[in-house]
Scaffold this active site. Structure first.
Site, mmCIF file in Angstrom:
data_model
loop_
_atom_site.group_PDB
_atom_site.id
_atom_site.type_symbol
_atom_site.label_atom_id
_atom_site.label_comp_id
_atom_site.label_asym_id
_atom_site.label_seq_id
_atom_site.Cartn_x
_atom_site.Cartn_y
_atom_site.Cartn_z
ATOM 1 C CD GLN A 1 -29.985 23.072 -36.833
ATOM 2 O OE1 GLN A 1 -29.888 24.178 -36.281
ATOM 3 N NE2 GLN A 1 -30.912 22.825 -37.747
ATOM 4 C CG HIS B 1 -31.841 16.700 -40.861
ATOM 5 N ND1 HIS B 1 -31.990 16.479 -42.210
ATOM 6 C CD2 HIS B 1 -32.608 17.780 -40.573
ATOM 7 C CE1 HIS B 1 -32.822 17.392 -42.708
ATOM 8 N NE2 HIS B 1 -33.224 18.185 -41.731
ATOM 9 C CG ASP C 1 -25.496 17.427 -40.337
ATOM 10 O OD1 ASP C 1 -25.278 18.635 -40.552
ATOM 11 O OD2 ASP C 1 -26.633 16.920 -40.379
ATOM 12 C CE LYS D 1 -30.379 23.793 -41.518
ATOM 13 N NZ LYS D 1 -31.832 23.866 -41.383
ATOM 14 C CB CYS E 1 -35.931 16.175 -41.470
ATOM 15 S SG CYS E 1 -36.841 17.184 -42.628
HETATM 16 N N1 PLP Z 1 -28.532 18.506 -40.805
HETATM 17 C C1 PLP Z 1 -29.212 19.073 -39.820
HETATM 18 C C2 PLP Z 1 -28.884 18.735 -38.403
HETATM 19 C C3 PLP Z 1 -30.242 19.968 -40.113
HETATM 20 O O1 PLP Z 1 -30.930 20.535 -39.120
HETATM 21 C C4 PLP Z 1 -30.523 20.249 -41.469
HETATM 22 C C5 PLP Z 1 -31.635 21.149 -41.812
HETATM 23 O O2 PLP Z 1 -32.530 21.397 -41.052
HETATM 24 C C6 PLP Z 1 -29.755 19.645 -42.454
HETATM 25 C C7 PLP Z 1 -28.764 18.783 -42.091
HETATM 26 C C8 PLP Z 1 -30.011 19.912 -43.890
HETATM 27 O O3 PLP Z 1 -29.660 21.206 -44.210
HETATM 28 P P1 PLP Z 1 -30.052 21.813 -45.628
HETATM 29 O O4 PLP Z 1 -31.523 21.576 -45.827
HETATM 30 O O5 PLP Z 1 -29.693 23.242 -45.513
HETATM 31 O O6 PLP Z 1 -29.236 21.110 -46.650
#
Ligand code: PLP
Length: 405
Positions: free
Chosen positions: A203, A123, A200, A226, A364
């Protein structure tokens, strides 16, 4: 707790409504999940019964709010099996957690010419913070590639790690492909070469039982919104010896021990990284979300979502011109696809008119899109409150939409 889907769905008031006169089918859970009444009640209770600014204050309301806020820290600690509560830092989301590490780890450990390995399927929030850090420190980003099935080529990792590699940043579960990456193996490989790893987990935490000690992760980042909690709240877990060596990310109230114009000393963990008034009510209600998830049990969550994933994948594969991106066996409840001859944006917009909420676009993850030579996909992503009947409604609507083109 036994899993009774009709009771579960009653907990989520937003799901029980009609959109354009059709039952709402919410398949955009990877973007954000919906909140159960228990979380909504916890928010309301905080504001109506014990809201005050946390820490430092000497009065009842602030004291109660502080206790509830710190209770969530312990719940988060237990959820991911962190060694101590001090290793749980509250942030405003996975994005801020990763930015914190990229900045502070960069300041503490990165020199000119050092390298950071980032996977191709990340992402943007696990790419851009490292690019910013690389610019500042004159460091270099090295990409860990994936194949066309959505598998990271971790056999290349040994060659990609050099004497200059300091840290690897990789997602536990891809938000586009659903691939569950072999992060334990990646961490093992990294550690044998003295390299740190940030996972990260945005998900992963909502769907899988996470044990940061078992993984031996150096950093682990995730977001409350999430996982059925409020938005504007996230967690950074870090190994104590690393967090202690890293300078503060932001300055302000709470993160200090003493301030004078001659110099300032910093507070201890985790407060060193929690400058300013945080999202107090959000963190408290996040505690209710963690309770909710744990009452169902993450094993049950995984099982229910995997069944829906398998069913939806089989149904989608019956549609002519269907192309699914990400076909790994170890997969979370996310399906990204395109249908030959129909733009993903048109599919998403028309599905909405049938009451089906999906996401369209690059999600993204531009480098991942570039890998497949596409601009975007339609993405459906499931939560435990989804059902096979909803998949049927979605497939039926999708077939009708395709016929229109
Ligand atoms: N990492 C992953 C894999 C994501 O899917 C997302 C959000 O969709 C993020 C990071 C970023 O999360 P946040 O926007 O809640 O900070």
């Amino acid at each position: 707790m036994s899993f009774d889907i009709s009771n579960i769905r009653k907990d989520f008031p937003i799901l029980n409504q009609k959109i354009y006169n059709r039952p709402l089918v919410y398949f955009d859970n990877a973007a954000t999940t919906q909140r159960p009444q228990q979380v909504i009640d916890a928010l309301t209770r905080t504001y109506s019964e014990y809201y005050g600014n946390i820490h430092r204050a000497a009065h009842y309301l602030a004291d109660k709010a502080t206790m509830a806020y710190e209770e969530t820290r312990e719940k988060a600690q237990k959820l991911i099996n962190a060694e101590t509560r001090e290793q749980i830092v509250f942030t405003k989301g996975a994005t801020e957690s990763i930015n914190l590490v990229a900045y502070s780890y960069g300041e503490a450990f990165m020199q000119e010419g050092d390298e950071i390995i980032v996977s191709e399927m990340e992402h943007h929030s696990n790419i851009v913070p490292w690019q910013l850090m690389a610019q500042r420190k004159k460091a270099r980003i090295v990409m860990l590639p994936m194949d066309d099935d959505g598998r990271l080529l971790i056999e290349q990792l040994d060659a990609l790690i050099t004497k200059r590699t300091r840290i690897i940043a990789v997602g536990h579960v891809s938000n586009v492909l659903g691939t569950i990456n072999p992060v334990k193996e990646i961490i093992e490989k990294a550690h044998t070469r003295g390299v740190h790893v940030l996972i990260d987990g945005a998900q992963a935490v909502p769907h899988l039982q996470i044990d940061v000690q078992e993984l031996d992760a150096d950093f682990y980042a995730f977001s409350a919104h999430k996982m059925y909690g409020p938005n504007g709240v996230g967690v950074l877990y870090g190994k104590r010896e690393l967090l202690e060596q890293m300078p503060p990310y932001q300055g302000g109230g709470e993160m200090i021990s003493e301030v004078s114009f001659a110099g300032t000393s910093y507070n201890e963990l985790p407060y060193k990284f929690e400058a300013g008034t945080p999202n107090i009510s959000g963190v408290i209600a996040f505690g209710a979300a963690i309770d909710y998830l744990q009452n169902i049990g993450l094993e049950t969550v995984s099982r229910v979502e995997t069944e829906i994933l398998k069913y939806a994948t089989a149904e989608l594969n019956k549609i002519q011109g269907m192309k699914i991106y990400g076909t790994q066996i170890k997969k979370s409840g996310v399906i990204s696809f395109n249908v030959e001859g129909v733009h993903f944006f048109d599919l998403g917009t028309m599905l909405d008119k049938f009451g089906i909420a999906v996401r369209t676009g690059h999600h993204c993850a531009d480098p991942l899109m570039d890998h497949f030579g596409i601009q975007g996909t339609v993405r459906v992503s499931f939560a435990f409150y989804n059902t096979k009947e909803e998949v049927d409604l979605f497939i039926e609507a999708l077939k009708k939409v395709i016929q229109m083109f």
